[in-house]
Design a protein around this motif. Structure first.
Motif: not given
Length: 242
Positions: A65-68, A72-73
């Motif tokens: 959730d916190s990934w920029s 895409a992932f």
């Protein structure tokens, strides 16, 4: 060199199955009936998977959730889920179709095998055993394909070695399913069938990988299913358990 010849021989048995159904169009149409039914079920299941793949990916990756680059992932995970479902569908298509159409394919396999009337118990009495054998085979399939699914995310390895291993594993278990009718007709139990297939691994893989690659093409699995059953019957009769 011998292994390559045996691999080619396995491919040849499938091609001979294609030739057999081409010469016996009535039997090809007869064998299409359960394949069409199974294909319709799989199409619905894959459409549901495709439309819900992104939601499943989000559910499976709360840690992102916190990934920029979370979006895409998750798109990558959704694509992998669908491709994994497609590969599983290809591997299990033969088992489900054979279970649905056992009376059809028993007659087709017996005809190719040169037996006018299949010996043994009626199909409805052997159906529970067939379902059990298919579930056992599915368990083995998952034991191999689940690790391969996750290895597919490994850079380079996932794009080179893993697809080859996946095709080999899928091909082997497709041959397990397709050769069951001919081997059961000879009184071979599941452990004996696996032993014979492992002992003739290049032939087994040649036949199964050819079928697997064709089954990956939409609609080809339906059209080619009777030929795969016919080719498996020829392979059992002439090579595996003459």
């Amino acid at each position: 060199m011998r292994s390559l010849r045996d691999f080619g021989s396995g491919v040849g048995f499938f091609l001979r199955g294609v030739g057999w159904v081409a010469r016996n169009g009535r039997w090809w149409l007869f064998g299409l009936i359960p394949a069409v039914i199974a294909f319709a079920v799989y199409v619905v299941a894959l459409i549901l998977l495709g439309t819900n793949a992104m939601s499943l990916a989000e559910f499976m990756t709360p840690f992102a959730d916190s990934w920029s680059w979370a979006q895409a992932f998750r798109v990558t995970v959704a694509i992998a889920l669908f491709l994994g479902g497609l590969a599983l569908a290809v591997v299990t298509f033969a088992a489900i179709t054979l279970t649905i159409g056992e009376p059809f394919y028993e007659k087709l396999s017996a005809k190719v095998d040169g037996v006018e009337e299949a010996d043994g118990q009626p199909w409805w009495r052997t159906l529970p055993r067939s379902v059990k054998d298919s579930l056992v085979t599915l368990m083995f399939v998952l034991m191999f394909t689940v690790p391969l699914f996750f290895l597919g995310f490994v850079p380079v390895l996932g794009q080179t070695v893993v697809p080859v291993l996946g095709a080999a594993v899928s091909g082997f278990f497709l041959t397990v399913e397709l050769s069951t009718l001919g081997m059961e007709r000879r009184g071979l139990l599941r452990k004996d069938r696996f032993r014979l297939l492992r002992g003739n691994l290049p032939v087994t893989l040649g036949f199964g990988v050819a079928v697997f690659l064709l089954f990956m093409v939409p609609l080809v699995a339906v059209v080619a299913m009777p030929a795969a059953v016919a080719g498996a019957a020829l392979m059992v009769r002439e090579r595996l358990a003459p």
